[in-house]
Design a protein around this motif. Structure first.
Motif, PDB file in Angstrom:
ATOM      1  N   GLN A  32       0.838  -1.198   0.000  1.00 11.38           N
ATOM      2  CA  GLN A  32       0.000   0.000   0.000  1.00 11.38           C
ATOM      3  C   GLN A  32       0.880   1.258   0.000  1.00 11.38           C
ATOM      4  N   ASP A  33       1.952   1.250   0.808  1.00 13.70           N
ATOM      5  CA  ASP A  33       2.902   2.369   0.853  1.00 13.70           C
ATOM      6  C   ASP A  33       3.476   2.638  -0.529  1.00 13.70           C
ATOM      7  N   LEU A  34       3.864   1.550  -1.188  1.00 17.47           N
ATOM      8  CA  LEU A  34       4.487   1.688  -2.500  1.00 17.47           C
ATOM      9  C   LEU A  34       3.503   2.209  -3.531  1.00 17.47           C
ATOM     10  N   LEU A  35       2.282   1.777  -3.401  1.00 17.43           N
ATOM     11  CA  LEU A  35       1.239   2.208  -4.323  1.00 17.43           C
ATOM     12  C   LEU A  35       0.982   3.709  -4.187  1.00 17.43           C
ATOM     13  N   ILE A  36       0.887   4.157  -2.948  1.00 11.88           N
ATOM     14  CA  ILE A  36       0.655   5.571  -2.670  1.00 11.88           C
ATOM     15  C   ILE A  36       1.821   6.415  -3.179  1.00 11.88           C
ATOM     16  N   GLU A  37       3.015   5.913  -2.927  1.00 13.85           N
ATOM     17  CA  GLU A  37       4.223   6.629  -3.343  1.00 13.85           C
ATOM     18  C   GLU A  37       4.305   6.731  -4.861  1.00 13.85           C
ATOM     19  N   ARG A  38       3.955   5.631  -5.536  1.00 11.79           N
ATOM     20  CA  ARG A  38       3.993   5.628  -6.993  1.00 11.79           C
ATOM     21  C   ARG A  38       2.986   6.633  -7.561  1.00 11.79           C
ATOM     22  N   GLU A  39       1.843   6.704  -6.921  1.00  8.29           N
ATOM     23  CA  GLU A  39       0.814   7.639  -7.350  1.00  8.29           C
ATOM     24  C   GLU A  39       1.274   9.085  -7.164  1.00  8.29           C
ATOM     25  N   LYS A  40       1.926   9.323  -6.018  1.00  5.09           N
ATOM     26  CA  LYS A  40       2.459  10.657  -5.738  1.00  5.09           C
ATOM     27  C   LYS A  40       3.460  11.070  -6.791  1.00  5.09           C
ATOM     28  N   LYS A  41       4.356  10.142  -7.114  1.00  2.00           N
ATOM     29  CA  LYS A  41       5.392  10.418  -8.090  1.00  2.00           C
ATOM     30  C   LYS A  41       4.774  10.688  -9.456  1.00  2.00           C
ATOM     31  N   PHE A  42       3.781   9.899  -9.778  1.00  5.63           N
ATOM     32  CA  PHE A  42       3.106  10.057 -11.058  1.00  5.63           C
ATOM     33  C   PHE A  42       2.429  11.428 -11.143  1.00  5.63           C
ATOM     34  N   ASN A  43       1.771  11.823 -10.063  1.00  3.15           N
ATOM     35  CA  ASN A  43       1.090  13.114 -10.026  1.00  3.15           C
ATOM     36  C   ASN A  43       2.072  14.271 -10.118  1.00  3.15           C
ATOM     37  N   ALA A  44       3.219  14.129  -9.453  1.00  2.00           N
ATOM     38  CA  ALA A  44       4.234  15.176  -9.481  1.00  2.00           C
ATOM     39  C   ALA A  44       4.777  15.349 -10.896  1.00  2.00           C
ATOM     40  N   LYS A  45       4.982  14.231 -11.565  1.00  5.68           N
ATOM     41  CA  LYS A  45       5.490  14.270 -12.935  1.00  5.68           C
ATOM     42  C   LYS A  45       4.458  14.910 -13.860  1.00  5.68           C
ATOM     43  N   PHE A  46       3.226  14.541 -13.660  1.00  2.00           N
ATOM     44  CA  PHE A  46       2.138  15.081 -14.467  1.00  2.00           C
ATOM     45  C   PHE A  46       2.042  16.587 -14.283  1.00  2.00           C
ATOM     46  N   GLU A  47       2.151  17.009 -13.035  1.00  2.00           N
ATOM     47  CA  GLU A  47       2.058  18.427 -12.699  1.00  2.00           C
ATOM     48  C   GLU A  47       3.212  19.208 -13.334  1.00  2.00           C
ATOM     49  N   GLU A  48       4.378  18.609 -13.316  1.00  2.00           N
ATOM     50  CA  GLU A  48       5.559  19.254 -13.880  1.00  2.00           C
ATOM     51  C   GLU A  48       5.405  19.439 -15.386  1.00  2.00           C
ATOM     52  N   GLU A  49       4.898  18.411 -16.041  1.00  2.00           N
ATOM     53  CA  GLU A  49       4.703  18.489 -17.477  1.00  2.00           C
ATOM     54  C   GLU A  49       3.645  19.524 -17.839  1.00  2.00           C
ATOM     55  N   ARG A  50       2.653  19.615 -16.990  1.00  4.44           N
ATOM     56  CA  ARG A  50       1.590  20.577 -17.208  1.00  4.44           C
ATOM     57  C   ARG A  50       2.140  22.010 -17.115  1.00  4.44           C
ATOM     58  N   LYS A  51       2.995  22.223 -16.102  1.00  2.00           N
ATOM     59  CA  LYS A  51       3.607  23.544 -15.918  1.00  2.00           C
ATOM     60  C   LYS A  51       4.514  23.896 -17.084  1.00  2.00           C
ATOM     61  N   LYS A  52       5.272  22.888 -17.527  1.00  2.00           N
ATOM     62  CA  LYS A  52       6.206  23.094 -18.617  1.00  2.00           C
ATOM     63  C   LYS A  52       5.455  23.458 -19.892  1.00  2.00           C
ATOM     64  N   ARG A  53       4.342  22.768 -20.106  1.00  2.00           N
ATOM     65  CA  ARG A  53       3.548  23.019 -21.290  1.00  2.00           C
ATOM     66  C   ARG A  53       2.985  24.439 -21.260  1.00  2.00           C
TER      67      ARG A  53
END
Ligand SMILES: [Zn+2]
Length: 67
Positions: A32-53
């Motif tokens: 569960q910890d790993l799942l949450i962490e993976r989701e966080k990382k995914f969201n952070a990456k998504f957010e970064e790409e959104r800002k860059k765009r």
């Protein structure tokens, strides 16, 4: 094979304890910890790409307004 959140080391699954243990730093995680962490990382990456765009769009707009 998932990697450690703290140090990036290889994680090994302990079937008896039902959690992952890092081979480098000894940190333990549940799946569960790993799942949450993976989701966080995914969201952070998504957010970064959104800002860059958005920055690229702004730059494009700025350049075209100068012509
Ligand atoms: Zn570790």
């Amino acid at each position: 094979m998932p990697s450690c959140i703290e140090c990036g080391g290889a994680l090994f699954y302990d079937r008896e304890l039902k959690h992952y243990t890092c081979s480098s730093c000894g940190a333990t995680y549940t799946s569960q910890d790993l799942l949450i962490e993976r989701e966080k990382k995914f969201n952070a990456k998504f957010e970064e790409e959104r800002k860059k765009r958005r920055r690229d769009e702004y730059l494009e707009w700025w350049l075209s307004s100068k012509q």
